[in-house]
Design a protein around this motif. Structure first.
Motif, PDB file in Angstrom:
ATOM      1  N   GLY A  39      94.678  36.800  20.817  1.00 13.04           N
ATOM      2  CA  GLY A  39      93.959  36.431  22.041  1.00 13.04           C
ATOM      3  C   GLY A  39      93.550  37.643  22.863  1.00 13.04           C
ATOM      4  O   GLY A  39      92.438  37.707  23.399  1.00 13.04           O
ATOM      5  N   LEU A  40      94.437  38.621  22.948  1.00 18.44           N
ATOM      6  CA  LEU A  40      94.134  39.831  23.704  1.00 18.44           C
ATOM      7  C   LEU A  40      93.035  40.650  23.034  1.00 18.44           C
ATOM      8  O   LEU A  40      92.144  41.176  23.708  1.00 18.44           O
ATOM      9  N   ILE A  41      93.084  40.745  21.715  1.00 21.07           N
ATOM     10  CA  ILE A  41      92.046  41.476  20.983  1.00 21.07           C
ATOM     11  C   ILE A  41      90.707  40.765  21.145  1.00 21.07           C
ATOM     12  O   ILE A  41      89.674  41.404  21.376  1.00 21.07           O
ATOM     13  N   LYS A  42      90.731  39.448  21.063  1.00 19.06           N
ATOM     14  CA  LYS A  42      89.497  38.662  21.219  1.00 19.06           C
ATOM     15  C   LYS A  42      88.891  38.847  22.612  1.00 19.06           C
ATOM     16  O   LYS A  42      87.682  38.840  22.783  1.00 19.06           O
ATOM     17  N   SER A  43      89.756  39.045  23.611  1.00 18.93           N
ATOM     18  CA  SER A  43      89.261  39.230  24.977  1.00 18.93           C
ATOM     19  C   SER A  43      88.856  40.672  25.269  1.00 18.93           C
ATOM     20  O   SER A  43      88.492  40.994  26.393  1.00 18.93           O
ATOM     21  N   GLY A  44      88.959  41.548  24.245  1.00 16.33           N
ATOM     22  CA  GLY A  44      88.446  42.898  24.412  1.00 16.33           C
ATOM     23  C   GLY A  44      89.475  44.003  24.569  1.00 16.33           C
ATOM     24  O   GLY A  44      89.113  45.149  24.806  1.00 16.33           O
ATOM     25  N   ARG A  45      90.750  43.695  24.454  1.00 14.02           N
ATOM     26  CA  ARG A  45      91.775  44.744  24.561  1.00 14.02           C
ATOM     27  C   ARG A  45      91.829  45.543  23.267  1.00 14.02           C
ATOM     28  O   ARG A  45      91.532  45.027  22.193  1.00 14.02           O
ATOM     29  N   LYS A  46      92.240  46.792  23.363  1.00 11.44           N
ATOM     30  CA  LYS A  46      92.423  47.625  22.174  1.00 11.44           C
ATOM     31  C   LYS A  46      93.584  47.056  21.370  1.00 11.44           C
ATOM     32  O   LYS A  46      94.571  46.583  21.953  1.00 11.44           O
ATOM     33  N   PRO A  47      93.508  47.118  20.029  1.00  7.96           N
ATOM     34  CA  PRO A  47      94.596  46.568  19.200  1.00  7.96           C
ATOM     35  C   PRO A  47      95.971  47.161  19.519  1.00  7.96           C
ATOM     36  O   PRO A  47      96.969  46.437  19.532  1.00  7.96           O
ATOM     37  N   SER A  48      96.028  48.462  19.795  1.00  9.82           N
ATOM     38  CA  SER A  48      97.327  49.071  20.097  1.00  9.82           C
ATOM     39  C   SER A  48      97.907  48.518  21.402  1.00  9.82           C
ATOM     40  O   SER A  48      99.107  48.245  21.496  1.00  9.82           O
TER      41      SER A  48
END
Length: 113
Positions: A20-29
């Motif tokens: 969900g965080l990656i989908k919302s634009g956060r960096k994978p790390s």
């Protein structure tokens, strides 16, 4: 960052939060770090960890906190965005206005003449 002590439920929770965080634009790390911290905090609050900090135990669970904030819509425009809109609409007195006043003036469409 799944841990050996995590249950299958916590593994699914970690993956769901991270995706969900990656989908919302956060960096994978960063998404990985946030997801792991969230899962570890949930484990602490539910008595699944050996040690837990006082802040983890006293804080509101993420599910409850998220439920309180859900369906509240976007946070809204920033002061700078409102100020620029007021400037474009040529609203008088904008430099002395607070955010709420700017929002009200911009939404009303008050124009200077």
């Amino acid at each position: 960052m799944p841990q050996a002590t995590w249950s299958a439920k916590r593994e699914r929770q970690f993956k769901h939060i991270k995706d969900g965080l990656i989908k919302s634009g956060r960096k994978p790390s960063l998404a990985t770090e946030i997801a792991a911290r969230t899962v570890n905090k949930e484990r602490a609050q539910h008595g699944e960890s050996k040690e837990a900090s006082n802040t983890s135990l006293q804080d509101m669970p993420a599910g409850r906190r998220g439920g309180l904030h859900s369906h509240s819509g976007p946070v809204g425009r920033t002061f700078a965005q409102l100020y620029q809109e007021a400037r474009k609409k040529n609203i008088r007195g904008r430099s002395g206005m607070r955010k709420a006043e700017l929002e009200q003036a911009v939404d009303k469409g008050r124009h200077s003449k």
